[in-house]
Write an enzyme that holds these catalytic residues in place. Structure first.
Site, short mmCIF file in Angstrom:
data_model
loop_
_atom_site.label_atom_id
_atom_site.label_comp_id
_atom_site.label_asym_id
_atom_site.label_seq_id
_atom_site.Cartn_x
_atom_site.Cartn_y
_atom_site.Cartn_z
N SER A 10 1.47 3.55 -2.48
CA SER A 10 1.27 4.56 -3.52
C SER A 10 0.84 5.92 -2.99
CB SER A 10 0.23 4.06 -4.54
OG SER A 10 -1.04 3.89 -3.92
N GLY B 255 0.82 -1.21 0.00
CA GLY B 255 0.00 0.00 0.00
C GLY B 255 0.84 1.26 0.00
N TYR C 111 -13.51 -2.77 10.50
CA TYR C 111 -12.18 -2.16 10.51
C TYR C 111 -11.51 -2.39 11.87
CZ TYR C 111 -8.46 1.27 10.15
OH TYR C 111 -7.23 1.89 10.14
N ALA C 112 -12.25 -2.15 12.95
CA ALA C 112 -11.69 -2.36 14.29
C ALA C 112 -11.30 -3.83 14.48
CB ALA C 112 -12.70 -1.94 15.35
N ALA C 113 -12.15 -4.74 14.01
CA ALA C 113 -11.84 -6.17 14.13
C ALA C 113 -10.58 -6.53 13.36
CB ALA C 113 -13.02 -7.00 13.64
#
Length: 242
Positions: free
Chosen positions: A12, A10, A148-150
């Site tokens: 870029s 990731g 997202y948190a998980a």
């Protein structure tokens, strides 16, 4: 000693791009990754595809001449999944986020650990992992971001497990848990959730800059003493203090 070879996922934009710039300034050989064709020296790989991490690792290893010293797991997505979505749409967003943020990072970490264990047979034992996790992995996130948190909580658990399992073999693992950082991803979130109100929750009074997170990542990749393996470094402006 030759320059360390570092794979950054990731890379870029945002934190990833800042990490690459700083590592290159420090003299490291950096292999960049993006989800699609970005620049000639960047490996395109879709981490939502179960085969994506393997393709990325094998391509990176070939470009590096068979040696990678550090893996920085930075790639991630932050798409909302409100509970009011249809069942299938909510599940799709959950699985996409876990796939990219957690499972792909675990796959790449596995390839890296196996690579370093094989190198140990030739007397080269040290390898380093740096995981860009999140404050959300500790304290949770918004009602629209369970997934997202998980994913970030899972990343922290994987990191700690690797650190405990392979320290004796010279394989070190570090994690960084930023709060909001001044990237497009965080900017969109702040603008849709009343930015000034969220900033009031940060005693520092501002979000982090990508260069600040990059400085921590470069330290972990190049300078952190081995006794720090297993550490999680918070960078959230004191918005969450453990």
């Amino acid at each position: 000693m030759s320059a360390p070879v570092i794979l950054v996922t990731g890379s870029s934009r945002g934190i990833g791009a800042a990490i690459v710039e700083l590592l290159q300034a420090r003299g490291a050989t950096v292999i960049c990754h993006a989800s699609r064709d970005y620049m000639d020296d960047t490996i395109p790989a879709d981490l939502a595809d179960p085969l994506g991490p393997q393709i990325l690792w094998e391509d990176a290893l070939a470009r590096a001449g068979g040696r990678i010293d550090v893996l920085i797991n930075n790639a991630g997505i932050f798409d909302p999944a409100p509970i009011g979505l249809s069942d299938i749409e909510w599940l799709d967003r959950w699985e996409d986020t876990l796939r990219i943020n957690l499972t792909a990072a675990a796959q790449l970490s596995r390839y890296a650990v196996k690579h370093w264990l094989e190198r140990a047979q030739d007397g080269e034992t040290e390898g380093r992992l740096v995981h860009i996790a999140s404050r959300a992995g500790h304290r949770g996130d918004s009602p629209d971001h369970w997934h997202y948190a998980a994913s970030k909580g899972g990343m922290l658990a994987v990191h700690k497990t690797i650190a405990r399992a392979y320290a004796a073999q010279g394989i070190l693992s570090f994690a960084i848990a930023p709060g909001f950082t001044d990237t497009a991803m965080a900017g969109d979130y702040l603008s849709t959730r009343g930015g000034p109100g969220l900033l009031a929750d940060i005693p520092l009074g501002r979000v982090a800059e990508p260069e600040e997170i990059a400085a921590i990542a470069a330290f972990c990749a190049l300078d952190a003493p081995p006794s720090m393996t297993g550490a999680v470094i918070d960078a959230n402006g004191a918005s969450y203090v453990r």
